[in-house]
Design an enzyme around this catalytic site. Structure first.
Site, short mmCIF file in Angstrom:
data_model
loop_
_atom_site.label_atom_id
_atom_site.label_comp_id
_atom_site.label_asym_id
_atom_site.label_seq_id
_atom_site.Cartn_x
_atom_site.Cartn_y
_atom_site.Cartn_z
CB CYS A 156 5.47 8.73 2.16
SG CYS A 156 5.74 10.02 3.37
NE ARG A 210 -4.56 8.71 7.49
CZ ARG A 210 -5.85 8.63 7.78
NH1 ARG A 210 -6.69 8.07 6.94
NH2 ARG A 210 -6.32 9.13 8.90
N GLY A 255 1.49 8.60 -5.49
CA GLY A 255 2.60 9.54 -5.61
C GLY A 255 2.89 10.07 -4.22
CG LEU A 257 -8.73 -2.74 -2.44
CD1 LEU A 257 -9.79 -3.84 -2.31
CD2 LEU A 257 -7.50 -3.30 -3.14
#
Ligand code: UDX
Length: 446
Positions: A271, A159, A268, A261
């Site tokens: 990935c 990430r 966006g 959530l």
């Protein structure tokens, strides 16, 4: 045991992987065709903002075990080669463009030594690894004869903003391996990843197509989770309910979980949007398109949130954005990143400008990248400059800088104290107490 590794492609994934592999004790040669990027990296400058990467580059370059080069023949001494090049969305299509992956294999093939292992990390359409295995055999089979080079697939899950942690201590390692020598491939990968494995990282051994699918399936699930809560936000808006409280309540069921959530302007980045589209395209090619038609809806819900944000801004400005001043807080697709690829924030800023507003954007890190992507928008270096004279403030990327703002101090700057929280991460009570009209997607308009 440490190894001499190559990393092909020094974009986001490759730069982080090369530095982390060096940190784990290996010797790494990182190759890219972009001479400027290579020169920058060799001087310790990361091609993008990632927390901790500049420091890690400095430390790993200082070991003398990490080199960056444009000369692909430098991979000749390596026994493991990581392919980390990009697979962008093809222009005008949903499918991923895998040409750089094939080009990378063709470039290294003449330099591969007997018994070496090529490891794909790029996100690719399922079936690519088999095609690459075939190509590898064609390119090196005769030269390396008995000790052919082999191919494995080892998807990354990093990430942005947490890329170093996600590489040094991942949730899991997935090895896609096939063929007679797969036990040797597993053993070699175990040596490469000895540090995270020793720390207890689970590792799964699967076949090549499963390894390719794990990555896109994970991203499709995450995108679906975000669009699910954003669909609930639409219903909440219609019913006068509160999506944040709804998410808190359903998230306490540990089968559901609260993560991802976060309702707001949606996903966006480089990935999630690209990967779900490429996944649909590939499923179609395989004749399994029906299985993924729901991803079309996931994509559509996500796009609708951007439109809704502009509509809400228009409502707050009395029905039109013409001649209104809009302050946009955030340009990056998420905080702690300067990446503006498919950024909801920039899209919304551009749409508001298109609707006649004067839009001024602030971001702590992403202004240079945003200027390149959207040169016709106006940017402010200081948050106060963006806010001055604003008829409405749009909070679109949840940088902690914005959470730390004192709303009482800002009322004097704006023309009208009105804020729309596109990320549901500001405290409504604090803003309202300071005299602001606070609105958010999926929450009641108090
Ligand atoms: C993602 C995956 O998380 C990662 O595992 C994969 O390797 C690459 O793609 P990344 O693109 O860095 O990583 O961002 P991520 O943190 O997943 O966020 C994606 C987008 O979703 C951002 O725009 C973010 O703002 C948005 N998001 C995330 C929400 O709108 N709500 C949430 O609850 C979470």
């Amino acid at each position: 045991m440490t190894h001499t590794l190559s990393v092909i492609g020094t974009g986001y994934l490759g730069a982080v992987h090369a530095a982390c592999m060096t940190q784990m004790g290996h010797t790494v040669v990182a190759v890219d065709t972009d001479a400027d990027k290579v020169a920058g990296l060799a001087a310790g400058r990361a091609p993008l903002f990632e927390p901790g990467l500049d420091e890690l580059l400095a430390a790993t370059l200082a070991t003398g075990r990490l080199t960056f080069t444009t000369d692909v023949s430098a991979v000749a001494d390596c026994d493991v080669h990581f392919i980390c090049v990009g697979t962008p969305q093809r222009r005008g299509e949903y499918a991923a463009d895998t040409r750089y992956v094939f080009a990378a294999l063709e470039a290294i093939a003449p330099h591969l030594r007997a018994g070496s292992l090529v490891v794909g990390k790029s996100t690719v359409p399922v079936g690519t690894a088999h095609a690459l295995t075939e190509l590898l055999r064609e390119l090196t089979g005769r030269r390396l004869a008995g000790a052919a080079a082999r191919l494995a697939w080892n998807p990354e899950f990093l990430r942005e903003g947490f890329a170093i942690k996600d590489t040094m201590s991942p949730d899991r390692l997935v090895y896609g391996v096939e063929g007679d020598a797969k036990e040797a491939d597993i053993a070699l990968l175990d040596e490469v990843y000895a540090v995270p494995l020793a720390a207890g990282t689970p590792r799964l051994v699967v076949d090549l197509p499963t390894a390719e699918l794990v990555k896109v399936a994970a991203n499709a699930f995450l995108a679906t989770k975000i669009s699910f809560i954003n669909a609930m936000a639409e219903v909440c808006e219609a019913a006068g309910a509160d999506v944040v409280h709804l998410a808190d309540a359903i998230g306490m069921d540990d089968r559901i979980g609260r993560k991802f959530l976060g309702a707001g302007i949606g996903f966006g980045g480089g990935c999630l949007p690209k990967d779900i589209r490429a996944f649909m395209a590939r499923a179609g090619e395989l004749g399994a398109d029906q299985a993924l038609t729901f991803l079309r809806e996931v994509d559509a819900i996500n796009d609708r949130r951007r439109v809704r944000m502009v509509d809400m801004a228009r409502e707050q400005c009395g029905g039109t954005l013409r001649h209104k001043r809009v302050a946009v807080l955030g340009a990056a697709f998420k905080p702690d990143s300067d990446d503006v690829r498919n950024s909801p924030a920039l899209d919304i800023a551009a749409a508001a400008q298109q609707a006649g507003a004067t839009v001024v954007i602030h971001d702590p890190k992403a202004i240079p990248a945003a200027r390149l992507a959207r040169p016709t928008l106006t940017y402010a270096e200081a948050v106060e400059d963006a806010l001055t004279g604003a008829d409405v403030v749009l909070h679109l990327t949840e940088w902690s800088d914005y959470r730390d703002l004192d709303p009482a101090r800002l009322t004097a700057l704006v023309a009208s104290p009105s804020i729309i929280d596109g990320r549901n991460s500001l405290d409504p009570a604090v803003w309202r107490a300071a005299g602001w009209v606070y609105r958010a997607l999926g929450r009641p308009h108090a």
